[in-house]
Every structure is written in C-alpha cells, then in structure tokens.
Design a protein around this motif. Structure first.
Motif, short mmCIF file in Angstrom:
data_model
loop_
_atom_site.label_atom_id
_atom_site.label_comp_id
_atom_site.label_asym_id
_atom_site.label_seq_id
_atom_site.Cartn_x
_atom_site.Cartn_y
_atom_site.Cartn_z
N PRO A 169 0.89 -1.43 0.10
CA PRO A 169 0.12 -0.08 0.04
C PRO A 169 0.87 1.38 -0.19
N ARG A 170 1.96 1.34 0.89
CA ARG A 170 2.80 2.40 0.84
C ARG A 170 3.57 2.57 -0.37
N ILE A 171 3.91 1.47 -1.10
CA ILE A 171 4.83 1.44 -2.25
C ILE A 171 3.92 2.29 -3.46
N TYR A 172 2.65 1.62 -3.37
CA TYR A 172 1.66 2.05 -4.60
C TYR A 172 1.41 3.42 -4.44
N ALA A 173 1.11 4.01 -3.17
CA ALA A 173 0.90 5.34 -2.92
C ALA A 173 1.84 6.34 -3.58
N GLY A 174 3.30 5.78 -3.60
CA GLY A 174 4.17 6.72 -4.44
C GLY A 174 4.07 6.66 -6.02
N LEU A 175 3.10 5.68 -6.27
CA LEU A 175 3.06 5.31 -7.74
C LEU A 175 1.72 5.85 -8.33
N GLU A 176 0.78 6.29 -7.50
CA GLU A 176 -0.60 6.36 -7.86
C GLU A 176 -1.19 7.38 -8.71
N GLY A 211 15.11 1.14 -7.23
CA GLY A 211 15.79 2.08 -7.96
C GLY A 211 16.78 2.95 -7.03
N PRO A 212 17.17 3.86 -7.56
CA PRO A 212 18.28 4.73 -6.63
C PRO A 212 17.50 5.35 -5.74
N ARG A 213 16.20 5.62 -5.97
CA ARG A 213 15.49 6.53 -4.92
C ARG A 213 14.75 5.43 -3.98
N GLY A 214 14.92 4.30 -3.94
CA GLY A 214 14.15 3.43 -3.09
C GLY A 214 12.91 2.74 -4.22
N ALA A 215 12.07 2.15 -3.45
CA ALA A 215 11.12 1.07 -4.20
C ALA A 215 10.44 2.04 -5.27
N ASP A 216 10.38 1.54 -6.64
CA ASP A 216 9.89 2.47 -7.51
C ASP A 216 8.97 1.85 -8.67
N VAL A 235 0.28 -11.98 -14.40
CA VAL A 235 0.53 -10.69 -13.66
C VAL A 235 -0.47 -10.02 -13.48
N VAL A 236 -0.98 -9.60 -11.99
CA VAL A 236 -2.45 -9.12 -11.81
C VAL A 236 -2.04 -7.74 -11.30
N ASP A 237 -1.04 -7.08 -11.17
CA ASP A 237 -0.86 -5.80 -10.64
C ASP A 237 0.62 -5.19 -11.07
N PHE A 238 0.84 -4.52 -11.67
CA PHE A 238 1.95 -4.15 -12.16
C PHE A 238 2.20 -2.52 -12.42
N HIS A 239 3.19 -2.09 -11.65
CA HIS A 239 3.19 -0.55 -11.93
C HIS A 239 4.84 -0.19 -11.85
N ALA A 240 5.37 0.69 -12.49
CA ALA A 240 6.75 1.06 -12.67
C ALA A 240 6.71 2.51 -12.92
N ALA A 241 7.57 3.34 -12.16
CA ALA A 241 7.61 4.84 -12.24
C ALA A 241 8.62 5.06 -13.08
N THR A 242 9.48 4.13 -13.52
CA THR A 242 10.81 4.55 -14.44
C THR A 242 10.90 3.55 -15.35
N ALA A 243 11.71 3.78 -16.57
CA ALA A 243 11.94 2.78 -17.55
C ALA A 243 12.78 1.69 -16.96
N GLU A 244 13.71 1.98 -16.13
CA GLU A 244 14.44 0.91 -15.58
C GLU A 244 13.58 -0.09 -14.57
N ALA A 245 12.93 0.55 -13.96
CA ALA A 245 12.04 -0.49 -13.10
C ALA A 245 10.88 -1.04 -14.04
N PHE A 246 10.61 -0.68 -15.14
CA PHE A 246 9.86 -1.54 -16.04
C PHE A 246 10.50 -2.60 -16.56
#
Ligand SMILES: CC(=O)SCCNC(=O)CCNC(=O)[C@H](O)C(C)(C)COP(=O)(O)OP(=O)(O)OC[C@H]1O[C@@H](n2cnc3c(N)ncnc32)[C@H](O)[C@@H]1OP(=O)(O)O
Length: 398
Positions: A169-176, A211-216, A235-246
C-alpha cells in the motif's frame, strides 16, 4: 418499475448484500473465513440496499481520488458490487440504486464515479462512458529475448504475502499518480483484495523493484500449473515509475524458472512491452477492452481540475440524470465558467466522460455521431484540449 425502498445498509447487513451480489454474479456465498476478510473491504455507510419485502438489490462505493490530466486529483467514488436479484431484474432497481448514489455523491462533494462494468450495455444510459481501455497480452517466455539496449534495472526483492500486504500500500501510494485514470487505493480497496491475495492453492507473489531512490515499481503475479497446459505466470498488478523499473521487472519475470508464458491483463495501450524483445511477436495481444467507465458527477469541478491547454472553447453538455450539469461551459486555460455563448461542441455527459481523461479524440467521437462540432476549428480545438500525453489507465480492479 417495481415498488421498492432504497436505504443505506448497516454494517451487520453487509453480508446479506455480499451474498446477493455474489448470487447475481453466479458465484457461491462467501464462507465464514472469506467473509471475515471480505467484510473489512466494506466502507461503513457506503452500501445501498433495495428492498421490497426483502433485500433485492445492492450497490457499493468506496471513497478514493482520481488522477486527472495535468497531474491533479479529484474526489472519486469507486463503484462496485452492484447486483439485483435475478427474479427482480428489469424493474428499475438498478436505476433507483444508481440515482440514489448520484444524489449521495453530489452531496458529499464527489466529483466523479468510476466502475468496471460486467457488461458493456448497462451503464451508458446513466452517464458513464468508457474512459480507459486496456490491452491484454501473453509473452512466450520460451522465445522472448530482451534486446541489448533494454535497461538492466535495479534490485528485485520478492515479498511474502504478509510483507506484501504491509508494504505494497505504501509503495503504491508513491506510484498512484503516474497516469490520468489512476486511483488512490484506500485501505478498503486493499482489504477487498486480501482474500484473493491469500488464495492458498496459487500463492500470489510480489516482486518489488528498487531504483536509486528506493522502491519504484512492483509486479504481483501468480503461477498456475495445470497438467497438460503451459505453466503460466499471471501478472495481476504491475506499476513502474521509471524505464529502469519497467525493464527490471520484466527482466525478473522472464527469469522465472519453469514458466512458459507470462500473461498480463488490461495494461495501458501505450505500454511498449513487445518492443523489449528481439522478436516483438514473442508478445501476443490477446484482447483489447474497456477498462474503467467514468461518470462526471460535478462537470464544472471536473473540467476545472484537469489541464486545459488549448484555445477557448464553448461546450454544451446535456445530462438528464444529473440536470445540474446540463448547460454551456466556456473552457479557457485560466477558468471554466457557465456561458450563454453559442456552443462549438455539443455532447452528452457520457461522451464528455469518455473524453475527460484523454482516452478518445473528440474528432473520432464526432465521426461516429457521439458529439456535434459547429465547425472544423472547433473540432481541432477540442482535440487539442482533450489530448493525452500518456494513455489514460486505471490499473486498479475494484
Ligand atoms: C460495477 C459492477 O458491479 S458491474 C456488475 C453488475 N452486476 C451484474 O452484472 C450482475 C447480474 N446482473 C444484475 O444484477 C442486473 O441485471 C443489473 C444490475 C445489471 C441490472 O439491474 P436491473 O434492476 O435489471 O436494471 P434496471 O431495471 O434498472 O434497468 C435499467 C435499464 O438498463 C437496461 N439494462 C439493465 N441491465 C442490462 C443488461 N445487462 N444489458 C442491457 N441492458 C440492461 C434495462 O433494460 C433498462 O433499460 P431502459 O432504461 O431502457 O428501460
């Protein structure tokens, strides 16, 4: 129309509503253990019941926030668990439930409502429109090879179920807010998911990308092994904030031993998965379908909240179910105001909801008669006003 009363259910009535909804979806009643988990996904005071002598229909909603074009948010009602008893359908029960929801939403200052529709022919008449579209695909792990220029990605950490429930939940909150259409996930949405997360026979895994700034980013998936079928990671839930995370998360999924196919459902239309592979046909599109249906409950507030980077435009909206929305609006980069000027674009509330997140071009909707443009300039301005920088997408099932 049937003679029925609609009221908010007390907490102790939620189970009956859940049983009715499940029966309407041809699903069995929740067992005691499942219900103990599922009950926690009911936000108090947000489940409606329709009654004649007994409960015959129900609709639920959960408070959230919707990310809109430009990066702002508006208060959203996530509508779910809608059902009418099979012997009472087509008598106006759903109509009564949704109309009551609209009145409640308007009173609470909710700007929009969204839902996942069980069927495509139900919700348009209530002012809901298809606002996002999802693409499903299957990646054949046996032939998928990453192209050399694909980023390597960071560290992957695999979480067990309890840790996932605690941390995601906390990680998603940074991606929502990565895309228009994404939702804040209040605890009720996570709790609604818990029975699914805890399925004993196919444990759900969560891989977090650091990533360099934590869970992304993260991917939640489950692996099914049916004799005679390819072993499939779903895969039922997938979010990536950066190209590296994707790329890092895909690299991880492709590295899953013993898996033949990786399936994902309802992904953003512009997500370049096939371009990760030396052979783009390693990724086969298995379907394209409506994702969320949006309803603008407060049209002027919704228009004011999104970016409006275009020449001034006058639109005329007709909204018989929420007449306070009907009228003409002058939309400029600075403000949205009511006006008496002649309309340049005329459309219904459902069509405006389709345009709102940028999922459709007004000119495309004009081509199929869903809106009327006074002239070609108006159509061009509307195309610019409602364009999307990224394909809108929700990515949350509720
Ligand atoms: C967000 C979610 O939860 S999606 C899940 C929705 N639930 C389900 O699909 C479960 C199975 N179905 C049901 O429970 C019910 O049939 C519902 C909820 C879909 C409809 O409830 P009803 O009480 O029959 O709807 P109601 O009588 O108010 O119908 C309103 C209008 O919608 C139309 N309509 C209702 N259901 C459907 C349908 N499945 N397909 C096409 N039209 C429909 C009706 O014909 C009516 O049209 P009209 O205004 O022209 O007369």
């Amino acid at each position: 129309m049937s003679d029925h009363e609609i009221r908010v259910l007390a907490d102790e009535e939620h189970r009956a509503a859940n049983t009715l909804f499940r029966a309407a979806m041809h699903a069995p009643k929740a067992g005691a253990e499942d219900w103990a988990l599922e009950a926690r996904g009911y936000q108090p005071g947000r489940t409606l019941g329709a009654f004649d002598e007994e409960l015959i229909g129900t609709a639920q909603s959960i408070d959230s926030d919707l990310t809109v074009p430009g990066g702002g948010t508006v208060p959203l009602a996530a509508v779910t668990r809608v059902g009418v008893r099979a012997d009472r359908v087509r008598r106006g029960v759903l109509s009564g439930l949704l109309q009551r929801q609209f009145a409640d939403f308007a009173e609470r200052g909710t700007v929009a409502a969204a839902l996942h529709a069980s069927e495509g022919a139900i919700y348009g008449r209530f002012g809901y429109g298809v606002a996002t579209t999802g693409r499903s695909y299957a990646v054949d792990r046996r032939i998928a090879r990453l192209r050399p220029e694909v980023p390597s990605g960071g560290e992957i950490e695999l979480l067990d179920t309890d840790t996932a429930l605690d941390r995601l939940p906390r990680i998603y909150a940074g991606l929502e807010r990565l895309r228009p259409g994404m939702l804040a996930r209040p605890s009720y949405l996570w709790l609604s998911e818990e029975p699914f997360l805890r399925q004993a026979d196919t444990p759900l895994r969560a891989a977090v990308h650091h990533g360099p700034r934590g869970a992304d980013g993260y991917a939640r998936y489950l692996v099914s092994r049916t004799p005679g079928s390819p072993v499939t990671a779903r895969v039922v839930d997938f979010h990536a904030a950066t190209a590296e995370a994707f790329a890092g998360l895909w690299r991880f999924l492709l590295g899953l031993d013993l898996v033949d196919v990786i399936e994902t459902r309802s992904r953003p239309l512009d997500e370049p998965v096939e371009l990760l592979f030396t052979d783009p046909r390693a990724c086969r599109v298995t379907g394209v379908r409506d994702e969320i249906w949006l309803r603008l409950v407060d049209v002027p507030a919704a228009l004011a909240a999104r970016e409006r980077d275009a020449d001034p435009l006058v639109i005329e909206v007709s909204d018989p179910r929420l007449p306070a929305n009907s009228g003409r609006y002058l939309i400029t980069p600075d403000e949205v105001t009511r006006t008496d000027r002649p309309p340049e674009i005329t459309l219904g509330a459902d069509t405006l909801a389709m345009l709102y997140l940028g999922g459709w071009r007004p000119s495309a909707l004009a081509a199929v008669g869903r809106l009327a443009a006074a002239n070609a300039d108006a159509e061009r301005t509307a195309d610019r006003l409602f364009r999307a920088r990224r394909a809108p997408w929700c990515g949350t099932f509720f």
